[in-house]
Write a protein that holds these residues in place. Structure first.
Motif, PDB file in Angstrom:
ATOM      1  N   SER A 178       0.417  -1.576  -0.197  1.00 12.12           N
ATOM      2  CA  SER A 178       0.134  -0.026   0.111  1.00 12.12           C
ATOM      3  C   SER A 178       1.259   1.510   0.565  1.00 12.12           C
ATOM      4  O   SER A 178       0.065   2.698  -0.523  1.00 12.12           O
ATOM      5  CB  SER A 178      -1.155   0.171   1.146  1.00 12.12           C
ATOM      6  N   TRP A 179       2.170   1.095   0.592  1.00  6.52           N
ATOM      7  CA  TRP A 179       3.413   1.958   0.632  1.00  6.52           C
ATOM      8  C   TRP A 179       3.507   2.947  -0.915  1.00  6.52           C
ATOM      9  O   TRP A 179       4.153   3.225  -1.075  1.00  6.52           O
ATOM     10  CB  TRP A 179       4.501   1.675   1.172  1.00  6.52           C
ATOM     11  N   HIS A 180       3.492   1.920  -1.616  1.00  9.82           N
ATOM     12  CA  HIS A 180       4.082   2.013  -3.090  1.00  9.82           C
ATOM     13  C   HIS A 180       2.596   2.599  -3.755  1.00  9.82           C
ATOM     14  O   HIS A 180       3.022   3.284  -4.420  1.00  9.82           O
ATOM     15  CB  HIS A 180       4.493   0.899  -4.030  1.00  9.82           C
ATOM     16  N   ALA A 181       1.537   2.018  -3.547  1.00 14.01           N
ATOM     17  CA  ALA A 181       0.001   2.386  -3.940  1.00 14.01           C
ATOM     18  C   ALA A 181       0.323   3.858  -3.994  1.00 14.01           C
ATOM     19  O   ALA A 181      -0.200   5.101  -5.071  1.00 14.01           O
ATOM     20  CB  ALA A 181      -0.922   1.663  -3.867  1.00 14.01           C
ATOM     21  N   LEU A 182       0.471   4.312  -2.218  1.00 13.66           N
ATOM     22  CA  LEU A 182       0.539   5.984  -2.311  1.00 13.66           C
ATOM     23  C   LEU A 182       1.598   6.628  -2.385  1.00 13.66           C
ATOM     24  O   LEU A 182       1.142   8.037  -3.479  1.00 13.66           O
ATOM     25  CB  LEU A 182       0.674   5.549  -0.614  1.00 13.66           C
ATOM     26  N   SER A 183       2.513   5.913  -2.967  1.00 12.31           N
ATOM     27  CA  SER A 183       3.775   7.516  -3.320  1.00 12.31           C
ATOM     28  C   SER A 183       3.104   7.092  -4.729  1.00 12.31           C
ATOM     29  O   SER A 183       3.402   8.152  -5.428  1.00 12.31           O
ATOM     30  CB  SER A 183       5.243   6.116  -3.109  1.00 12.31           C
ATOM     31  N   GLN A 184       2.515   5.771  -6.026  1.00 13.09           N
ATOM     32  CA  GLN A 184       2.510   6.728  -6.984  1.00 13.09           C
ATOM     33  C   GLN A 184       1.472   7.338  -7.207  1.00 13.09           C
ATOM     34  O   GLN A 184       0.655   8.071  -7.860  1.00 13.09           O
ATOM     35  CB  GLN A 184       1.490   4.496  -7.451  1.00 13.09           C
ATOM     36  N   ALA A 185       0.099   7.466  -6.082  1.00 12.05           N
ATOM     37  CA  ALA A 185      -1.141   8.695  -6.100  1.00 12.05           C
ATOM     38  C   ALA A 185      -0.573   9.692  -5.480  1.00 12.05           C
ATOM     39  O   ALA A 185      -1.384  10.952  -6.138  1.00 12.05           O
ATOM     40  CB  ALA A 185      -2.363   7.905  -4.637  1.00 12.05           C
ATOM     41  N   ILE A 186       0.631   9.726  -4.784  1.00  9.14           N
ATOM     42  CA  ILE A 186       0.671  11.671  -4.667  1.00  9.14           C
ATOM     43  C   ILE A 186       1.315  11.601  -5.793  1.00  9.14           C
ATOM     44  O   ILE A 186       0.850  12.514  -6.156  1.00  9.14           O
ATOM     45  CB  ILE A 186       1.957  11.024  -3.381  1.00  9.14           C
ATOM     46  N   ASP A 187       2.052  11.135  -6.184  1.00  4.03           N
ATOM     47  CA  ASP A 187       2.963  11.156  -8.075  1.00  4.03           C
ATOM     48  C   ASP A 187       2.450  11.891  -8.821  1.00  4.03           C
ATOM     49  O   ASP A 187       1.976  13.323  -9.166  1.00  4.03           O
ATOM     50  CB  ASP A 187       3.606  10.711  -8.967  1.00  4.03           C
ATOM     51  N   GLU A 188       0.391  11.340  -8.860  1.00  2.00           N
ATOM     52  CA  GLU A 188      -0.332  11.490  -9.765  1.00  2.00           C
ATOM     53  C   GLU A 188      -1.334  12.689  -9.353  1.00  2.00           C
ATOM     54  O   GLU A 188      -1.013  13.145 -10.279  1.00  2.00           O
ATOM     55  CB  GLU A 188      -1.310  10.526  -9.858  1.00  2.00           C
ATOM     56  N   CYS A 189      -0.759  13.650  -7.981  1.00  2.00           N
ATOM     57  CA  CYS A 189      -1.554  13.752  -7.485  1.00  2.00           C
ATOM     58  C   CYS A 189      -1.017  15.452  -7.960  1.00  2.00           C
ATOM     59  O   CYS A 189      -1.543  16.250  -8.334  1.00  2.00           O
ATOM     60  CB  CYS A 189      -2.290  13.926  -5.955  1.00  2.00           C
ATOM     61  N   GLU A 190       0.191  15.213  -7.625  1.00  2.00           N
ATOM     62  CA  GLU A 190       1.533  16.430  -7.911  1.00  2.00           C
ATOM     63  C   GLU A 190       1.296  16.460  -9.335  1.00  2.00           C
ATOM     64  O   GLU A 190       1.487  17.641  -9.769  1.00  2.00           O
ATOM     65  CB  GLU A 190       2.475  15.837  -7.272  1.00  2.00           C
ATOM     66  N   ARG A 191       1.304  15.739 -10.579  1.00  2.00           N
ATOM     67  CA  ARG A 191       1.230  16.079 -11.828  1.00  2.00           C
ATOM     68  C   ARG A 191       0.144  16.863 -11.589  1.00  2.00           C
ATOM     69  O   ARG A 191      -0.243  17.684 -13.537  1.00  2.00           O
ATOM     70  CB  ARG A 191       1.462  14.632 -12.545  1.00  2.00           C
TER      71      ARG A 191
END
Ligand code: ZN
Length: 143
Positions: free
Chosen positions: A129-142
């Motif tokens: 879930s931490w990997h999923a979280l990192s991807q979600a943060i990246d997506e939000c920042e883009r």
């Protein structure tokens, strides 16, 4: 109570009563994480305001380790800035992959997951879930 027992209690508690366990209909971004080795499958939902995680939730199913890790993660990250969240991701990852004996207080209850690092299969459960979280943060920042 010895530490290992205390840690198991914490993990079981989160497994039986996951925190922030719901589908967030109005999330800003969400990401799925799937671990085929164990069958863990979770979606992380994020709401971000002014670079702060104003709300975070998850939904799905998995083993005790993955469920507890995700539940504790949502508890810990709610209200944190995105840069703090990324730092905590790194700390958690380090705890499970490196041999350091210092407990980092910033990880709070997640220290209970430390014993997992002895079992490489379980490390995948704990970090999913931490990997999923990192991807979600990246997506939000883009966006
Ligand atoms: Zn698992």
């Amino acid at each position: 109570m010895i530490y290992d027992e205390l840690y198991q209690e914490i993990i079981l508690d989160h497994y039986k009563m996951p925190r922030n366990f719901f589908v967030m209909e109005d999330s800003h971004c969400h990401k799925n994480g799937y671990n085929p080795l164990c069958g863990d499958n979770f979606t992380i939902y994020l709401k971000i305001d002014n670079k702060i995680i104003s709300d975070i939730s998850f939904q799905g199913q998995g083993c005790a380790i993955s469920t507890a890790s995700t539940s504790m993660m949502t508890d810990l990250l709610k209200g944190k800035t995105l840069s703090e969240a990324k730092k905590l991701c790194q700390l958690f990852h380090n705890m499970l992959t490196k041999d350091c004996d210092e407990d980092d207080e910033n990880l709070d209850e997640l220290i209970a997951m430390k014993g997992v690092r002895k079992f490489s299969m379980r490390v995948k459960c704990a970090t999913l879930s931490w990997h999923a979280l990192s991807q979600a943060i990246d997506e939000c920042e883009r966006t």
